[in-house]
Design an enzyme around this catalytic site. Sequence first.
Site, PDB file in Angstrom:
ATOM      1  N   SER A 129     -11.412  48.605  10.014  1.00 25.06           N
ATOM      2  CA  SER A 129     -11.084  49.101  11.349  1.00 25.06           C
ATOM      3  C   SER A 129     -12.185  49.984  11.920  1.00 25.06           C
ATOM      4  O   SER A 129     -12.225  50.213  13.125  1.00 25.06           O
ATOM      5  CB  SER A 129      -9.785  49.911  11.293  1.00 25.06           C
ATOM      6  OG  SER A 129      -9.935  51.020  10.424  1.00 25.06           O
TER       7      SER A 129
ATOM      8  N   HIS B 206      -9.475  41.880  11.997  1.00 22.92           N
ATOM      9  CA  HIS B 206      -8.825  43.198  11.959  1.00 22.92           C
ATOM     10  C   HIS B 206      -7.405  43.143  12.504  1.00 22.92           C
ATOM     11  O   HIS B 206      -7.187  42.994  13.710  1.00 22.92           O
ATOM     12  CB  HIS B 206      -9.645  44.215  12.759  1.00 22.92           C
ATOM     13  CG  HIS B 206      -9.028  45.578  12.792  1.00 22.92           C
ATOM     14  ND1 HIS B 206      -9.048  46.382  13.901  1.00 22.92           N
ATOM     15  CD2 HIS B 206      -8.348  46.277  11.829  1.00 22.92           C
ATOM     16  CE1 HIS B 206      -8.411  47.509  13.641  1.00 22.92           C
ATOM     17  NE2 HIS B 206      -7.989  47.474  12.399  1.00 22.92           N
TER      18      HIS B 206
ATOM     19  N   GLU C  84      -8.135  41.410  15.957  1.00 20.41           N
ATOM     20  CA  GLU C  84      -9.493  41.392  16.495  1.00 20.41           C
ATOM     21  C   GLU C  84     -10.369  40.516  15.599  1.00 20.41           C
ATOM     22  O   GLU C  84     -10.460  40.761  14.393  1.00 20.41           O
ATOM     23  CB  GLU C  84     -10.053  42.808  16.557  1.00 20.41           C
ATOM     24  CG  GLU C  84      -9.294  43.701  17.523  1.00 20.41           C
ATOM     25  CD  GLU C  84      -9.718  45.158  17.461  1.00 20.41           C
ATOM     26  OE1 GLU C  84      -9.732  45.810  18.511  1.00 20.41           O
ATOM     27  OE2 GLU C  84     -10.025  45.651  16.345  1.00 20.41           O
TER      28      GLU C  84
ATOM     29  N   ASN D  78      -9.441  50.426  18.985  1.00 18.95           N
ATOM     30  CA  ASN D  78      -9.770  51.808  18.644  1.00 18.95           C
ATOM     31  C   ASN D  78     -10.801  52.398  19.597  1.00 18.95           C
ATOM     32  O   ASN D  78     -10.842  53.621  19.797  1.00 18.95           O
ATOM     33  CB  ASN D  78     -10.271  51.892  17.202  1.00 18.95           C
ATOM     34  CG  ASN D  78      -9.134  51.835  16.205  1.00 18.95           C
ATOM     35  OD1 ASN D  78      -8.019  52.258  16.494  1.00 18.95           O
ATOM     36  ND2 ASN D  78      -9.392  51.290  15.029  1.00 18.95           N
TER      37      ASN D  78
END
Length: 506
Positions: A121, A142, A154, A192
């Site tokens: 991540s 991810h 992702e 993120n």
Amino acid sequence: MTVNYTRIGVVGAGAMGRGIAQIAAQAGSEVLLLDSFEGAAARGRDAIVAQWNKLHEKGRIDEATRDAQIARVKIAESAQALAGCDLVIEAVVENLEVKRKLFAELEAIVAPDATLATNTSSLSVTAIAAGLKHPERFAGFHFFNPVPLMKVVEVVAGFKTAPEVCTRLAGYAAQMGHSAVQAQDTPGFIVNHAGRGYGTEALRIVGEGVTDFVTVDRILREQAGFRLGPFELLDLTALDVSHPVMESIYRQYYDEPRYRPSVITAQRLAAGALGRKTGEGFYRYEDGAMQQAPEAPAPKLDTLPAVWVSPRAARRAELLRLVNTLGAQIDSGATASPQSLILVAPLGFDVTTVAAVDRLDATRTVGIDMLIDDAASKRRVLATNPATRRDMRDAAHALFARDGKAVSVIRDSGGFVTQRVIGTIVNIAADMCQQRVCTPGDLETAVQLGLGYPRGPLAMGNLYGPTNMLEVLFNMQTVYGDPRYRPSPWLRRRGALGLSLLHEEE
């Protein structure tokens, strides 16, 4: 059933690895679960089986389906057992050297055409693949916890990843029932990265003494429509997870001001006040229930002063109608009469700046945030300036609470709360598109599914107006002198041309 990968290995039997193994088996793949800790893979398989048994008991899956899925999950006793896998997904500790060592071992075991994928991540996919002989077959894949419920993944191309590898992984994600979004190998990937604005700007607001954690959460839930306030969210994810991510992305972008972390979370992390899991964070928790003092009632006044509304107020016509509907007398003079409450509604500026520039009596001046249509909001937000008299503060509070709608009164702040946070979210998203981290469409999908925002950040910017977002950011940059608020070229150009923020060049 078409299976992109018939036999996959999952390395790491923690919550993430178990989730990936579960949805892979549900998609029809045979799954080999491996963990370096003795007994961890068996415990992981037992947890997956328990999940399917619960689904069966609730009538969500039939017995035949449950038994078929259970039969597809097996335990791998060693890495050598993964030799026949056509895809191996790693979900181990976030440590670059640990991951590099693992993939060097796996590359020597699996077939030459097998795909290797990392669930990292926060680490660079390119850096993890740097020691491989064939980095072209390596990519980021991810997922988010809990994997069966978080329906986004992702797919991240490293510097040398072959395009067909990402295409195949995206197809497999769809087979798993997930939406795949394609990301470049940049810090934080999409979710993120895009999530930096919400928490960091809220922390900045509290750090300036504008208001407290609870009020920020109430405003962003009830005025802006977020499902959880930023401090509720930080308590849920836990600071031992959230704060290192803040620091990591900030440092990886060489101290980019837009991602600046806060000393508030650093101190709370050091104190062990991590959130729900420790029983104390920004809130206290008893038996898992968040403890929160009730909101103080609005003041009750028998009489209210007349109200003069600044000619430069945002949504002025709407604000005048609202004041009239709430029963206040409107001062329609070119300037405010000596006894009137003065209302301003700036975009990005603070109340002090507006009062000073427009030469208003600051002792009678109160700001109201009118970025969002009042009818679409469950809370109104007022701001005083350092000179505002208490009677004028109370009069404004009492007036705007007359119809029963909740009202928050905060100290002076360029952009109040909602403007600041939404402006930051939209600006970061726009700059991600400028950097070509991902397409605008994939960004919207990733944020809505991965962060649970009421809408994607670019759609949010369109809703409130790209030109309004520009005004908020330019004015906040003037108030604070901080490059954190400088507008992205993506936002500036589309705002100047009247284009949608979702518009891509041909």
